[in-house]
Each structure stands twice: as C-alpha cells, then as structure tokens.
Design an enzyme around this catalytic site. Structure first.
Site: not given
Ligand SMILES: Cc1ncc(COP(=O)(O)O)c(C=O)c1O
Length: 425
Positions: A61, A88, A247, A220, A251, A120, A279
């Site tokens: 962890t 992301g 949470h 990526h 911590r 995205w 996390r």
């Molecule tokens: C522009 C953008 N934002 C957010 C994300 C989300 O990332 P993850 O796939 O790691 O959740 C991506 C994923 O490809 C992305 O291209």
C-alpha cells in the site's frame, strides 16, 4: 529497493528476462491485427523487480516509494509539491473537489467553470460531481485546444474558473488565457494527462494555476500501469489534496494546519474533511520511479518520431496536423490528424483503409462529447453548438506514438498513407 539483496535481484532478473522473452514469443506466434498499434509496452525488468520488491517487503500500500516518487516527480515538474493517486481521472476529481472543498472552499457549489468540449470525459464528470456548473467552450480544429475567442465570449458574472486541457500534448495558448483569467478573476486548473513534459514559454504545463493533473495509464508518456499525479504550487494545496485522497483522514499531512485539540478522539484517527480513497499502491509508485528516469529519453524519441511524421504530413494534400505556437514546446501524446474540409475522401474511408492495412486508429479522444448518448443526460450539453468540436468529431482521428515504435515502423506508416493519398493526386 529494500527487501531484495544483490544475489536475489540478479536471479530475479534472469527469471523475468526469460518470462518476458517467452511471453513475446507467444505473442509473436499469435496473429496480430495491427503492426502499427496505438501503444506499446514501455516497462520491463526494472519496473517488475521493483514491484516484486514491494510485495516481498509487504509494503504494497502507499508507503515510502510513493513519497519518494512524489518528491522526484515534483523535481522533474519543477513545482512545490505533488500528490500521487490511482489514475489521471482521480487526479481530475481531486482537483475539482479542491475547488469546492468544504474544508477550505475556493468556490461555491453552483459556480460556473469553463471546460473544453473535446476532452477525455472524466475531466467533465469531475467538475460536475464537485457541484460546479459546467459551461462548455468550443475547441479549435487547427490546434485541438480551447478556442480562446469562445472562452472569452462564454464568461459571465457566474464564471469563476477554467479547467484547461492540453490536448494531445499541444500546450494551450497560456499568454491569452492568463490575461483573460486575470481580467475576470478566474481560477485555473489544468488537465495535463496527455501532456507530460510539454512547455509554454519554458514553463511546464501543470504549473500555471492551482494544480495540474497527469495520467500514468499504459499508453501515456510514462506508465505506472494505472496511476496519476497532481502538481501543486504549494505544500498546503498538497495537504488538502492528500486529505481528499484518503477518506478525509488527517494522515500524511502537516498536523499544525488542523485544529483537533478539544475533540474526544484518537488523534491517529482524526477526520477533518470528507474524501475518497484514490490512493495509489507502492507497486505503482515503484514503477513510476523507474519510468521517470526513462521519461526524458522516451519524450525525446516521441518528439523525433512526431517531427518526422508531421514534416511528411506538411508535404501532403488533404491531411492537416495540429498547429503549434512558436512559444509552445509540445510533448506529443499521439499523431493526431484532420482531413481537410475539401478532401475527396471521408474520415471513415481513410481509417478503414488504415485499419485494413494493420494500422490502429481512433477518434480524437471522444470527439464532440455532446454527440454521445451521455449528452442526453445533462442540460449543459444542450446549451450551444460547437463547430470546432464538430470538425474534430467528423474529420479527426489519431495514430499511435510510442518511444518503442521503430524508424522502420514510421517509414512503413508514411508509405501506407502515401499510397492511399496517391489515388487523389
Ligand atoms: C485528457 C485526459 N484527461 C484525463 C484522462 C484520464 O486518465 P486515466 O485514464 O489515467 O484515468 C485521460 C486519459 O487518457 C486523458 O486523456
């Protein structure tokens, strides 16, 4: 690394090399749909041994490797502090919850945030889930970035923030955006999930506002299998994010900032806010430590391949690549293309051709997200039309870019495209 001595590391290396070799032989024997896929694996023996080390030391962890990776990433990114998360999307989620944080609110629920319509989708969902009102901004088909004129036009007295995305690794025009944000007192957060290493005027993207998100998904710029990071301008922001990450729990943060005296609680289990559990594991952070060392070489190779490819595209009719500002240094995520509006073929025709030739293709992220079934669920999608996003939706697609694509792969890809285009000369 802590649990493995030199001898066991050497033995493990041998075993892992054997395993990787046999798995690549098995994969090579299978019929492959694509010789030019969207992505290729960039990790190997180093990352796998580091993960095994975490398992053998029973520190799987979030532990010291996460802390070390956060520190090293902050040094690379040239920012004050960093917070690692499990994706992301989680980085985007925490960034937007930082804005409406009950513990230290920067904005109020219902305040308006400007978000580009081509991105995205989790970038959008984050802002909505954090209780903000999303107002969409159109995207330029020339640069694939937010349309700054539309951005300026969408600002109202209710607008309080901008959530940028540096799509495909091409930095947004930060000079104009900062000017607009300053004039209207708007907060900036940045989604840099496709732009690790990109710079505007020598400053890394992710450092222009109150936080920048990064993704370490498989395809990526660097990978931790799944994983993400938030770049922070100061340690206090990082502390707020760490509490949201785990949470609402006090911590791994600076205790002095939080008043818990006078509560009849065990101070080791003090909850000072609401929060998630996003996390990362120490296995992911261990991957990150090795990938971060390799990142400059990966990005240099991406740049070389992209420059050669775009030079080729510049000499062809009917295909355009993103325009780049002289002040920007992109960190290309992929090879995005748009068919020109006068092209004698459709996007469907060229992508079917490429797919049949063994070249994997996909839309530019999600195209115009308002045109997806989810668009029916939320009023925000129905407020406007987005001509730039429609152009990207109808005429855009992208091809893979990996530091492990060879020169021969790229030559073959360009030959393949040239053959298609020669029919129209
Ligand atoms: C522009 C953008 N934002 C957010 C994300 C989300 O990332 P993850 O796939 O790691 O959740 C991506 C994923 O490809 C992305 O291209």
């Amino acid at each position: 690394m802590s649990s493995l001595n030199n001898e066991s590391t050497r033995k493990l290396e041998g075993v892992i090399e054997l395993l990787l070799e046999s798995s690549s032989r098995i994969n090579e024997a299978k019929p492959r749909r694509y010789w030019y896929p969207l992505s290729l694996a960039t990790y190997g023996v180093d990352e796998i041994i580091e993960a095994i080390d975490s398992m053998c030391s029973f520190r799987t962890t979030m532990w010291e490797k996460t802390l070390l990776f956060e520190r090293r990433f902050a040094a690379y990114q040239n920012c004050a502090d960093c917070v690692m998360v499990n994706s992301g999307s989680s980085a985007d989620l925490l960034l937007t919850f930082l804005l409406t944080n009950p513990c230290n609110p920067l904005l109020q629920p219902g305040d308006e945030i400007l978000v580009p319509i081509v991105t995205w989708p989790t970038q959008i969902w984050s802002a909505m889930m954090a209780g903000l009102k999303v107002r969409f901004v159109d995207v330029s088909p020339e640069t694939l970035n937010i349309d700054v004129d539309d951005l300026a036009a969408k600002i109202s007295p209710k607008t309080k923030a901008i959530f940028l995305v540096h799509l495909m690794g091409n930095p947004c025009p930060m000079d104009r955006i900062l000017e607009i944000a300053t004039a209207h007192n708007l907060l900036i957060i940045e989604d840099c999930c496709e732009a690790l290493g990109a710079e505007w005027d020598g400053i890394k993207v992710g450092n222009f506002g109150i936080g920048g998100s990064f993704s370490f998904f498989f395809s990526h710029h660097m990978t931790t299998m799944e994983g993400g990071m938030i770049a922070c301008p100061n340690a206090l922001t990082a502390d707020h994010l760490k509490i949201l990450r785990a949470h609402g729990w006090l911590r791994n943060v600076d205790l002095a900032q939080h008043e818990i005296a006078g509560y009849d609680i065990d101070p080791r289990y003090a909850f000072v806010n609401w929060g998630f559990n996003v996390r990362p594991t120490d296995l992911q952070a261990g991957f990150g430590l090795h990938q971060l060392q390799k990142l400059p070489i990966f990005n240099q190779r991406r740049e070389e391949l992209a420059n050669r490819f775009f030079k080729f595209i510049d000499g062809e009719l009917f295909l355009q690549r993103p325009l780049v500002s002289p002040r920007a240094r992109p960190s290309w995520f992929s090879l995005p293309l748009l068919i020109t509006s006068d092209a004698p073929f459709s996007r469907k025709e060229i992508t079917i051709y490429l797919e049949n030739q063994g070249v994997e293709t996909r839309p530019i992220v999600a195209g115009n997200i308002a045109r997806h079934p989810v668009g029916k669920l939320f009023d925000a999608f129905e407020q406007d039309t987005y001509l730039g996003a429609d152009a990207i939706h109808e005429r855009g697609f992208y091809l893979g870019l990996s530091p492990f694509h060879s020169d021969e792969d790229l030559n073959k890809l360009m030959d393949c495209l040239q053959q298609f285009l020669s029919k129209y000369k």
